[in-house]
Design a protein around this motif. Structure first.
Motif, PDB file in Angstrom:
ATOM      1  N   UNK A 435      88.861  30.870  66.653  1.00 62.00           N
ATOM      2  CA  UNK A 435      88.833  32.130  66.111  1.00 62.00           C
ATOM      3  C   UNK A 435      88.353  32.837  64.808  1.00 62.00           C
ATOM      4  N   UNK A 436      89.746  32.253  64.724  1.00 64.90           N
ATOM      5  CA  UNK A 436      90.095  32.563  63.162  1.00 64.90           C
ATOM      6  C   UNK A 436      89.318  32.455  62.257  1.00 64.90           C
ATOM      7  N   UNK A 437      88.913  30.422  62.406  1.00 61.01           N
ATOM      8  CA  UNK A 437      88.249  30.141  61.486  1.00 61.01           C
ATOM      9  C   UNK A 437      86.384  30.047  61.359  1.00 61.01           C
ATOM     10  N   UNK A 438      86.236  30.278  62.614  1.00 60.47           N
ATOM     11  CA  UNK A 438      84.825  30.936  62.140  1.00 60.47           C
ATOM     12  C   UNK A 438      84.804  32.719  61.863  1.00 60.47           C
ATOM     13  N   UNK A 439      86.105  33.194  62.218  1.00 60.45           N
ATOM     14  CA  UNK A 439      85.228  34.549  61.902  1.00 60.45           C
ATOM     15  C   UNK A 439      86.402  34.703  59.952  1.00 60.45           C
ATOM     16  N   UNK A 440      86.837  33.688  59.938  1.00 56.84           N
ATOM     17  CA  UNK A 440      87.165  33.383  58.421  1.00 56.84           C
ATOM     18  C   UNK A 440      88.315  34.786  58.668  1.00 56.84           C
ATOM     19  N   UNK A 441      89.150  34.648  59.581  1.00 59.00           N
ATOM     20  CA  UNK A 441      90.158  35.647  59.612  1.00 59.00           C
ATOM     21  C   UNK A 441      91.785  35.345  59.763  1.00 59.00           C
ATOM     22  N   UNK A 442      92.703  35.712  59.930  1.00 55.41           N
ATOM     23  CA  UNK A 442      93.607  35.184  59.623  1.00 55.41           C
ATOM     24  C   UNK A 442      93.985  34.889  60.807  1.00 55.41           C
ATOM     25  N   UNK A 443      94.712  33.754  61.153  1.00 57.08           N
ATOM     26  CA  UNK A 443      94.966  33.406  62.723  1.00 57.08           C
ATOM     27  C   UNK A 443      95.927  34.987  63.251  1.00 57.08           C
ATOM     28  N   UNK A 444      96.766  35.740  63.040  1.00 55.94           N
ATOM     29  CA  UNK A 444      97.492  36.314  62.937  1.00 55.94           C
ATOM     30  C   UNK A 444      96.848  37.848  63.928  1.00 55.94           C
ATOM     31  N   UNK A 445      95.902  37.765  63.213  1.00 56.88           N
ATOM     32  CA  UNK A 445      94.606  38.863  63.152  1.00 56.88           C
ATOM     33  C   UNK A 445      93.695  38.518  64.949  1.00 56.88           C
ATOM     34  N   UNK A 446      93.593  37.705  64.971  1.00 57.43           N
ATOM     35  CA  UNK A 446      93.030  37.251  65.775  1.00 57.43           C
ATOM     36  C   UNK A 446      94.040  37.476  66.853  1.00 57.43           C
ATOM     37  N   UNK A 447      95.184  37.159  66.855  1.00 55.45           N
ATOM     38  CA  UNK A 447      96.452  36.959  67.624  1.00 55.45           C
ATOM     39  C   UNK A 447      96.310  38.334  68.124  1.00 55.45           C
ATOM     40  N   UNK A 448      96.247  39.372  67.258  1.00 57.54           N
ATOM     41  CA  UNK A 448      96.565  41.172  67.605  1.00 57.54           C
ATOM     42  C   UNK A 448      95.645  41.148  68.103  1.00 57.54           C
ATOM     43  N   UNK A 449      94.064  41.026  68.002  1.00 54.02           N
ATOM     44  CA  UNK A 449      93.101  41.285  68.733  1.00 54.02           C
ATOM     45  C   UNK A 449      93.650  40.913  70.351  1.00 54.02           C
ATOM     46  N   UNK A 450      93.565  40.244  70.090  1.00 55.44           N
ATOM     47  CA  UNK A 450      93.479  39.393  71.200  1.00 55.44           C
ATOM     48  C   UNK A 450      94.282  39.772  72.387  1.00 55.44           C
ATOM     49  N   UNK A 451      95.689  40.315  71.846  1.00 52.91           N
ATOM     50  CA  UNK A 451      96.315  41.201  72.364  1.00 52.91           C
ATOM     51  C   UNK A 451      96.130  42.386  73.113  1.00 52.91           C
TER      52      UNK A 451
END
Length: 477
Positions: A435-451
């Motif tokens: 998800x982070x690769x496709x959305x071109x955002x950091x892994x931390x951002x995806x982790x925070x949003x999923x949480x």
């Protein structure tokens, strides 16, 4: 008196009439056959008085009007004379006074127009989809369509990985998509050309959602591009934008129930794409309603299969477009030997729903009715497929998200959380890293949003970290 037997290649006539020359023409254009003159409709020999004279007259009439030869034999049973006219199948199309007749099942039909064109090609050992497209080059074919074909063929073990590691020209030759003069065929243009409508008008799929009546069209889409890609695109659109899943729970397991089983729908759609009469220039049309769906194509069925009951019995495969069918078979998308109808039956049985109904009066129209459980859930939901209720048994899957290229998965002007939800909707199996690769955002951002989305009960994760998937539980307010 012993009764004779009549079937699709044997016809009884009590007396000779010159109009029966049409039957001889029809037999010559089909699989051959036999006319018995002097036998009534019950199969009893009645005899004819002018048998000897007809022995000479009929062969001359056939030769003079059609230019072919038939065997006319005098037979006798219990002292009664009757004639046996034996007609061989001819390798070229035969006309009677400029009209072409064809024996199909127990009927004699006149064939004209596009059907006649196909019949003439068939008599020459050629097919419509095997005709050349002189200006089409292998370099013009879609690389994404070829890549998808290879991926599917390897996955379904129809081709080995080594067999796919060949130049595109060799691949097309191995698929028999070149004609004897070295031209790519219509089947190649349909399956792999980026815009097959350049060569074949109407080579696309049209989908529409209807309200309370056939005239109440609420929204529609068209699926264009290589046929190899059209199936997946159409299925994704049907089962996200056009068809909702009503939800039940068994313990903590969330079960989505669509109106009609996706596997059965895919097989019906594949049949429409592969067996369509593309020379008709009409697109495949899918009409979706709240509790049923129609899938139509401009095609036909052999007379012996022209009923719903016969289609779901064991039968041989007789593809309308043999070269196109072979390409789809090698991709693993369709089965040989008519086994696709087994998949349709299995899908309907899994949903405990009715088999689709086929109508051949104007092309091939397939009616797919909703399964009983879906109708039950729909009634509980007040007849509405959209909207969130407090009772989870009534919750439909979230409202449709349009095609990712349109809705903004890759559009950085759309907020990241919306893009993430869209990505989850289309690709629930992806990992957080993906998800982070496709959305071109950091892994931390995806982790925070999923949480956050999990805390708000918007999404949940099912299964293991590596093999599980994300599930959207409800829409955001």
């Amino acid at each position: 008196m012993e009764r004779m037997v009549e079937d699709q290649t044997v016809e009884w006539k009590e007396a000779w009439h010159d109009d029966y020359l049409k039957w001889i023409c029809g037999y010559a254009n089909a699989s051959g056959g036999t006319l018995l003159i002097g036998i009534d409709d019950c199969g009893h020999v009645k005899g004819i008085n002018n048998a000897v004279a007809l022995l000479e007259r009929i062969p001359n009439q056939v030769t003079d009007t059609m230019g072919i030869i038939v065997d006319v034999n005098l037979r006798n049973k219990d002292g009664l004379d009757y004639l046996e006219i034996v007609v061989e199948k001819y390798p070229t199309m035969i006309s009677f006074h400029g009209v072409y007749y064809y024996r199909s099942g127990s009927t004699m039909r006149t064939i004209t127009g596009k059907e006649l064109d196909r019949a003439i090609l068939r008599s020459q050992g050629r097919t419509w989809d095997g005709m050349p497209v002189p200006r089409l080059r292998v370099e013009d074919l879609s690389q994404s369509a070829i890549a998808l074909f290879k991926k599917k063929a390897i996955w379904r073990r129809r081709l080995t990985e080594e067999e796919t590691k060949v130049p595109d020209k060799v691949l097309m030759e191995n698929l028999r998509l070149y004609d004897d003069d070295g031209y790519l065929t219509r089947a190649a243009a349909l399956a792999f050309y980026p815009d097959p409508e350049r060569w074949i008008t109407g080579a696309y799929i049209k989908i529409g959602f209807f309200g309370d009546s056939d005239s109440d069209l609420q929204y529609q889409d068209e699926i264009h591009g290589p046929l190899i890609e059209q199936i997946d695109k159409a299925m994704e659109l049907i089962y996200t934008k056009y068809m909702k899943a009503l939800i039940t729970y068994e313990g903590i397991q969330r079960i989505e129930r669509f109106m009609f089983h996706p596997d059965a729908c895919r097989e019906i759609l594949l049949n429409a794409v592969v067996h369509k009469a593309y020379e008709s220039c009409n697109p495949i049309q899918i009409s979706i309603y709240e509790d049923h769906m129609y899938i139509w194509n401009e095609g036909s069925m052999p007379a012996e299969l022209a009923s719903t009951e016969k289609l779901f019995e064991k039968h041989s495969s007789r593809p309308y477009n043999p070269k196109l069918a072979n390409t789809f078979f090698k991709s693993g998308m369709i089965e040989a030997w008519g086994r696709g109808f087994d998949k349709i039956r299995n899908g309907c049985e899994e949903y405990e729903g009715p088999l689709p109904k086929y109508d051949f009066s104007g092309g091939v129209m397939v009616l797919c009715n909703a399964c009983p459980l879906y109708l039950q859930l729909l009634r509980k939901n007040g007849g509405e497929r959209s909207g969130i209720t407090d009772d989870p048994i009534n919750d439909p899957i979230n409202d449709p998200i349009n095609d990712p290229k349109e809705n903004g998965i890759f559009d950085e002007n759309v907020d990241v959380q919306t893009r993430l939800l869209a990505a989850i909707y289309y690709h629930p199996e992806w990992t957080r890293k993906k998800y982070s690769e496709i959305l071109n955002v950091s892994d931390a951002t995806v982790k925070r949003l999923l949480a956050k989305l999990q805390k708000d009960n918007v999404v949940m994760h099912e299964g293991s970290r590596k093999k599980g998937k994300w599930v959207i539980v409800k829409q955001e307010k």
